[in-house]
Design a protein around this motif. Structure first.
Motif, PDB file in Angstrom:
ATOM      1  N   TRP A   1     -41.219  -9.100 -26.469  1.00 59.14           N
ATOM      2  CA  TRP A   1     -40.884  -7.942 -25.645  1.00 59.14           C
ATOM      3  C   TRP A   1     -40.435  -8.379 -24.249  1.00 59.14           C
ATOM      4  O   TRP A   1     -39.429  -7.894 -23.718  1.00 59.14           O
ATOM      5  N   ALA A   2     -41.204  -9.306 -23.663  1.00 58.99           N
ATOM      6  CA  ALA A   2     -40.890  -9.761 -22.312  1.00 58.99           C
ATOM      7  C   ALA A   2     -39.548 -10.492 -22.265  1.00 58.99           C
ATOM      8  O   ALA A   2     -38.751 -10.287 -21.339  1.00 58.99           O
ATOM      9  N   LEU A   3     -39.314 -11.356 -23.246  1.00 58.78           N
ATOM     10  CA  LEU A   3     -38.036 -12.075 -23.283  1.00 58.78           C
ATOM     11  C   LEU A   3     -36.869 -11.106 -23.435  1.00 58.78           C
ATOM     12  O   LEU A   3     -35.855 -11.222 -22.731  1.00 58.78           O
ATOM     13  N   ASP A   4     -37.008 -10.161 -24.341  1.00 58.94           N
ATOM     14  CA  ASP A   4     -35.935  -9.180 -24.550  1.00 58.94           C
ATOM     15  C   ASP A   4     -35.722  -8.324 -23.302  1.00 58.94           C
ATOM     16  O   ASP A   4     -34.579  -8.030 -22.926  1.00 58.94           O
ATOM     17  N   LEU A   5     -36.811  -7.926 -22.671  1.00 61.10           N
ATOM     18  CA  LEU A   5     -36.736  -7.060 -21.501  1.00 61.10           C
ATOM     19  C   LEU A   5     -35.954  -7.717 -20.369  1.00 61.10           C
ATOM     20  O   LEU A   5     -35.247  -7.036 -19.607  1.00 61.10           O
ATOM     21  N   HIS A   6     -36.070  -9.035 -20.261  1.00 63.67           N
ATOM     22  CA  HIS A   6     -35.400  -9.760 -19.180  1.00 63.67           C
ATOM     23  C   HIS A   6     -34.081 -10.394 -19.613  1.00 63.67           C
ATOM     24  O   HIS A   6     -33.533 -11.258 -18.933  1.00 63.67           O
ATOM     25  N   GLY A   7     -33.569  -9.980 -20.767  1.00 58.84           N
ATOM     26  CA  GLY A   7     -32.245 -10.423 -21.176  1.00 58.84           C
ATOM     27  C   GLY A   7     -32.196 -11.718 -21.950  1.00 58.84           C
ATOM     28  O   GLY A   7     -31.118 -12.310 -22.088  1.00 58.84           O
ATOM     29  N   TYR A   8     -33.327 -12.166 -22.484  1.00 60.40           N
ATOM     30  CA  TYR A   8     -33.356 -13.445 -23.214  1.00 60.40           C
ATOM     31  C   TYR A   8     -33.555 -13.191 -24.714  1.00 60.40           C
ATOM     32  O   TYR A   8     -34.419 -13.782 -25.370  1.00 60.40           O
TER      33      TYR A   8
END
Length: 385
Positions: free
Chosen positions: A256-263
């Motif tokens: 979730w965190a990676l996706d949220l920040h564009g990764y």
């Protein structure tokens, strides 16, 4: 010194059980040196909850028997098999291979046990990557054998240099916790290990960061993504059991965190104490697995050898001990089921699985490559339950 047997020790019969040497002496003294037999290798039992096994190790057995006055029939290496099915038959003078029974069974049982577990883990992983990380659980002398057994059983890669070299593939791996610990102690910042890794390893090595050494997995994953940017291929989570908690929730949080920040392109790999249940539970939220001890130390596939025919007066006489089925047999694959019939009788259905590989000591069929065996296994996995 290392307490290991050399190839010469194995071929010469020095790795045998002593009672086979005594058996040879008895038969020689009784004038029974040329008695021919048909010895069948078959599955006696499967581990609990197993429905099938994978027959592997044939390539080494053929190397062991090549040049001896025997004929060998066997299923192709990598074939799935079931209880009470013969997987291999040796025909010839008993004394030609009596002292090799121990080695042959050791090869087939060890190989088949590892390959079967690797196949089960790969099946549990669905279409996700599964790498064999079990070398540190094994004596180094047998690491290449275990790597091959795991690879042909379905694993997508192996970690050791020698095992990968013998398989003709590139070794797979990321980085150890030791790297971050040393950078933290010597330079005050463990994340510098990731930068120096990126600067030091060849360009074709995927940049996969171990993201759980000192900080929260989510925090370390984001730090790595920001530091390496598009060069970061993925993060590996090897969280120790004492800190693991609900691993699925940890993975979901990192994703979730990676996706949220564009990764979104950063992959997530999980390792550390995994077995089939954990792999199956995580396969929809991770991109790959590193599995070690579960494959390196699997439940044993119980293969045994029994004489099923003896040549007497020019004809073959079916005979065996109690509890076994006498006679030379063939196994047929009939769609989704199997049939076992007496050798030479009309085929009840399908295609015969036991093929001739050695005739009077000469190799008459070339074994497939390791990659071909692996592809054969993967095709079968789609059909196996």
């Amino acid at each position: 010194m290392f307490y290991t047997a050399s190839p010469e020790d194995v071929v010469s019969g020095k790795t045998t059980d002593i009672y086979f040497l005594r058996t040879v002496e008895v038969l020689k003294n009784a004038g029974l040196t040329d008695v021919k037999v048909r010895a069948e290798f078959h599955l006696s039992s499967l581990p609990k909850d197993y429905r099938w096994g994978l027959f592997t190790g044939l390539k080494e057995v053929l190397e062991l028997l090549r040049g001896r006055r025997v004929t060998v029939y066997a299923m192709p290496e990598g074939t799935a098999f079931y209880e009470n099915e013969p997987v291999m038959v040796i025909e010839g003078p008993y004394l030609e291979f009596a002292v090799l029974e121990t080695a042959i069974l050791g090869i087939l049982r060890h190989y088949s046990s590892i390959s079967t577990k690797a196949a089960r883990v790969k099946k549990a992983a669905g279409g996700k990557t599964c790498l064999f990380f079990g070398a540190r659980a094994l004596h180094p002398a047998v690491q290449p054998m275990a790597d091959r057994a795991a690879y042909i059983g379905g694993c997508d890669g192996v970690a050791t240099v020698k095992g990968a070299e013998m398989l003709g593939v590139k070794p797979s791996g990321t980085m150890p916790h030791a790297l971050m610990i040393i950078f933290r102690a010597a330079m005050g910042d463990h994340t510098l290990a990731w930068l120096w890794f990126d600067r030091s390893v060849p360009p074709d090595v995927p940049r996969i960061v171990l993201a759980d050494t000192f900080l929260d997995e989510r925090e370390e994953a984001l730090l790595a993504a920001r530091m390496l940017g598009p060069r970061l291929h993925g993060v590996r989570l090897d969280t120790p059991g004492s800190r693991r908690g609900n691993m699925r929730r940890i993975v979901e949080e990192v994703r979730w965190a990676l996706d949220l920040h564009g990764y979104r392109d950063v992959k997530i790999y999980v390792s550390g104490g995994l077995d089939e249940p954990q792999v199956a539970a995580l396969r929809d939220v991770v991109d790959g697995f590193g599995v070690g001890t579960a494959i390196a130390f699997p439940p044993s596939i119980d293969l045994s050898m029994d004489i099923v025919e003896v040549e007497v007066g020019g004809r073959w006489v079916p005979i065996t001990k109690r509890g076994k089925l006498p006679g030379f047999k063939q196994v047929y694959k009939c769609g989704s089921r199997r049939a076992v019939a007496k050798w030479g009788e009309p085929a009840p259905c399908g295609e015969p699985l036991l093929q001739k590989w050695i005739e009077e000591g000469a190799l008459v069929k070339t074994p497939p490559s390791d990659s071909e065996i692996r592809e054969y296994v993967l095709r079968q996995l789609a059909e196996l339950e």
